[in-house]
Motif scaffolding. Structure first.
Motif, short mmCIF file in Angstrom:
data_model
loop_
_atom_site.label_atom_id
_atom_site.label_comp_id
_atom_site.label_asym_id
_atom_site.label_seq_id
_atom_site.Cartn_x
_atom_site.Cartn_y
_atom_site.Cartn_z
N ASP A 17 0.83 -1.21 0.00
CA ASP A 17 -0.13 -0.07 0.09
C ASP A 17 0.74 1.26 0.07
O ASP A 17 0.29 2.58 -0.30
N GLY A 18 1.97 1.28 0.15
CA GLY A 18 2.94 2.34 0.20
C GLY A 18 3.70 2.37 -1.14
O GLY A 18 4.82 3.29 -1.36
N SER A 19 3.37 1.62 -1.92
CA SER A 19 4.16 1.65 -3.37
C SER A 19 3.24 1.52 -4.41
O SER A 19 3.53 0.75 -5.45
N VAL A 20 1.98 2.16 -4.56
CA VAL A 20 1.38 1.99 -5.60
C VAL A 20 1.38 3.32 -6.70
O VAL A 20 1.82 4.29 -6.22
N ARG A 21 1.51 2.91 -7.62
CA ARG A 21 1.72 4.13 -8.81
C ARG A 21 0.86 5.26 -8.62
O ARG A 21 -0.29 4.98 -8.46
N LEU A 22 1.52 6.64 -8.66
CA LEU A 22 0.70 7.63 -8.79
C LEU A 22 -0.49 7.45 -9.93
O LEU A 22 -1.71 7.98 -9.53
N LEU A 66 -5.24 7.35 1.38
CA LEU A 66 -5.52 7.20 -0.04
C LEU A 66 -5.53 6.11 -0.61
O LEU A 66 -6.22 5.37 -1.05
N PRO A 67 -4.39 5.36 -0.47
CA PRO A 67 -4.12 3.95 -1.22
C PRO A 67 -4.95 3.08 -0.64
O PRO A 67 -5.52 2.12 -1.37
N LEU A 68 -5.18 3.00 0.74
CA LEU A 68 -5.88 2.03 1.27
C LEU A 68 -7.40 2.05 0.64
O LEU A 68 -8.33 1.21 0.52
N LYS A 69 -7.78 3.42 0.57
CA LYS A 69 -8.94 3.72 -0.03
C LYS A 69 -9.60 2.93 -1.25
O LYS A 69 -10.34 2.51 -1.68
N ILE A 80 -2.26 -3.83 -8.52
CA ILE A 80 -1.17 -2.95 -7.78
C ILE A 80 -0.22 -3.91 -7.47
O ILE A 80 1.11 -3.51 -7.57
N ALA A 81 -0.45 -5.10 -7.38
CA ALA A 81 0.69 -6.10 -6.86
C ALA A 81 1.53 -6.35 -8.14
O ALA A 81 2.68 -6.47 -7.94
N GLN A 82 0.78 -6.53 -9.28
CA GLN A 82 1.42 -6.93 -10.39
C GLN A 82 2.35 -5.65 -10.86
O GLN A 82 3.63 -5.97 -11.06
N GLU A 83 1.61 -4.48 -10.65
CA GLU A 83 2.59 -3.35 -11.21
C GLU A 83 3.80 -3.21 -10.23
O GLU A 83 4.85 -2.60 -10.74
N GLY A 271 29.77 -6.10 11.46
CA GLY A 271 29.09 -7.48 11.31
C GLY A 271 27.88 -7.87 11.56
O GLY A 271 27.05 -9.15 11.30
N ILE A 272 27.05 -6.86 11.86
CA ILE A 272 25.59 -7.05 11.71
C ILE A 272 25.23 -7.47 10.43
O ILE A 272 25.21 -6.76 9.56
N ARG A 273 24.13 -8.28 10.33
CA ARG A 273 23.38 -8.76 9.10
C ARG A 273 22.41 -7.74 8.45
O ARG A 273 21.22 -7.79 8.56
N VAL A 274 23.10 -6.65 8.00
CA VAL A 274 22.21 -5.40 7.68
C VAL A 274 21.74 -5.77 6.07
O VAL A 274 22.69 -6.10 5.16
N THR A 275 20.43 -5.54 5.85
CA THR A 275 20.08 -5.31 4.37
C THR A 275 19.51 -3.94 3.94
O THR A 275 19.11 -3.25 4.99
N LEU A 276 19.39 -3.62 2.77
CA LEU A 276 19.02 -2.42 2.43
C LEU A 276 17.59 -2.48 1.70
O LEU A 276 17.44 -3.46 0.43
N ASN A 277 16.67 -1.72 1.79
CA ASN A 277 15.20 -1.72 1.23
C ASN A 277 14.61 -0.37 1.16
O ASN A 277 15.18 0.61 1.68
N THR A 278 13.52 -0.38 0.45
CA THR A 278 13.09 0.99 0.29
C THR A 278 11.88 1.35 1.36
O THR A 278 11.54 2.42 1.69
N ASP A 279 11.46 0.46 2.00
CA ASP A 279 10.10 0.47 2.74
C ASP A 279 8.64 0.75 1.89
O ASP A 279 7.97 -0.06 1.86
N ASN A 280 8.80 2.03 1.56
CA ASN A 280 7.71 2.38 0.69
C ASN A 280 8.05 3.02 -0.67
O ASN A 280 8.33 4.32 -0.61
N ARG A 281 7.76 2.60 -1.86
CA ARG A 281 8.46 3.32 -2.87
C ARG A 281 7.62 4.45 -3.18
O ARG A 281 8.36 5.51 -3.62
N THR A 282 6.54 4.52 -3.10
CA THR A 282 5.74 5.87 -3.38
C THR A 282 5.69 6.75 -2.17
O THR A 282 5.94 7.76 -2.44
N VAL A 283 5.09 6.23 -1.10
CA VAL A 283 5.16 7.11 0.14
C VAL A 283 6.55 7.96 0.34
O VAL A 283 6.64 9.05 0.87
N SER A 284 7.44 7.24 0.31
CA SER A 284 8.97 7.63 0.36
C SER A 284 9.55 8.19 -0.88
O SER A 284 10.41 8.75 -0.76
#
Length: 336
Positions: A17-22, A66-69, A80-83, A271-284
């Motif tokens: 829900d944080g990554s919906v195309r505008l 808005l996206p949840l609506k 939205i999942a496919q996109e 040495g902590i096992r860190v990974t890198l991510n977006t969280d929310n492509r659209t919201v952020s």
């Protein structure tokens, strides 16, 4: 300098829900009479993207309204999942775990079964089109009842091995601690769900401890505040529990002050096992390539970037065969 977009990437922490195309938000919002057909892009962005100066996580979470609506039908959920898979693939992502909270998509009476089915179908359609593998993480919601979380675990059980891989806990961490949902996560563990929990994002380091001890977390979402507790830090490091870190989101919610000062650098170096991510492509308003470039600009080396990739591959909620496939995608030392 290498082209970051062309590098294979792994996305472990991405909210549907944080990554919906505008463009999709506008189309569906107009169709549902939620938005005016004449809405300007700037106004749409104000509704869907976090402002540059966001006061808190609570304010950040308002951008999901808005996206949840518009995500209340099977057709919308599948689309939205496919996109999202298509957009991630175009950004060089070769494996993505998409998380969402099915119970937030029941305003028009959809069953949990129908909601989960639609998202899986959409994600797998995107996978078939792009070759980017996708899996689904179901999210319990902090402010909902413990019974609602148990209901979700039961509903998702039949989808294990058919697209669903894990359970998460999301929402207002400051006001709703994790222990209320411990029974649901115990049940999920017994059913064979993997577990990842949002914790330590807003400075409450003890939520990380509780998530591991009471919710059986195998990964921690964010974990920014881990260094505030030396004993817990040592335990997490020794156990090899990965952190799904999202620097841009953390800057926006004031969990970190800058890319340079983000604890990702310190944790990774130690040495902590860190990974890198977006969280929310659209919201952020961020892609994983942009996230990667931001961290490179802040001092990350090419060798460390490879470590981030290897960390992510090693902790995906998928098979050893898939891990081997993804590991083989990274270029050799001279490729970057």
């Amino acid at each position: 300098m290498f082209n970051v977009v062309n590098l294979p990437k792994i996305e472990l922490h991405c909210h549907l829900d944080g990554s919906v195309r505008l463009s999709t938000l506008k189309e569906l919002g107009t169709k549902e009479n939620i938005l005016s057909p004449d809405i300007e892009e700037d106004e749409l962005r104000t509704l869907a993207e976090v402002p540059e100066h966001c006061p808190s996580l609570v304010d950040y979470l308002k951008r999901f309204e808005l996206p949840l609506k518009v995500m209340q039908t099977e057709t919308a959920l599948a689309r939205i999942a496919q996109e999202l898979v298509e957009d991630a693939s175009a950004d060089g992502v070769r494996y993505i775990e998409i998380r969402f909270a099915p119970q937030l998509h029941q305003l028009q009476g959809l069953s949990l079964n129908a909601i989960i089915t639609a998202v899986i179908q959409g994600a797998k359609a995107g996978e078939a089109l792009t070759g980017t593998r996708s899996n689904i993480i179901l999210c319990c919601v902090r402010h909902l009842s413990p019974a609602a979380s148990i209901e979700l675990v039961e509903a998702g059980r039949s989808f294990l091995g058919r697209g669903v891989v894990a359970l998460d806990l999301v929402g207002d961490e400051h006001n709703f601690p994790p222990e209320a949902h411990a029974e649901a996560f115990k049940l999920a563990k017994s059913y064979g769900y993997h577990r990842t929990v949002h914790a330590g994002e807003t400075g409450i380091v003890d939520n990380i401890r509780k998530s591991v001890a009471l919710l059986y977390a195998e990964r921690i979402g964010h974990g920014v505040s881990l260094e505030k507790d030396a004993a817990l830090y040592a335990d997490i490091k020794a156990a090899g529990i990965p952190l799904e870190m999202c620097p841009t989101s953390n800057l926006q919610t004031k969990a970190a002050d800058s890319y340079e000062a983000h604890p990702l650098h310190r944790y990774l170096n130690d040495g902590i096992r860190v990974t890198l991510n977006t969280d929310n492509r659209t919201v952020s308003n961020i892609t994983l390539s942009e996230e990667t470039q931001n961290i490179l600009n802040a001092g990350l080396s090419a060798t460390q970037l490879k470590t981030l990739y290897r960390n992510a591959v090693s902790v995906i909620f998928d098979s050893e065969q898939e891990k081997q496939r993804l590991m083989a995608l990274w270029p050799d030392e001279h490729g970057i």
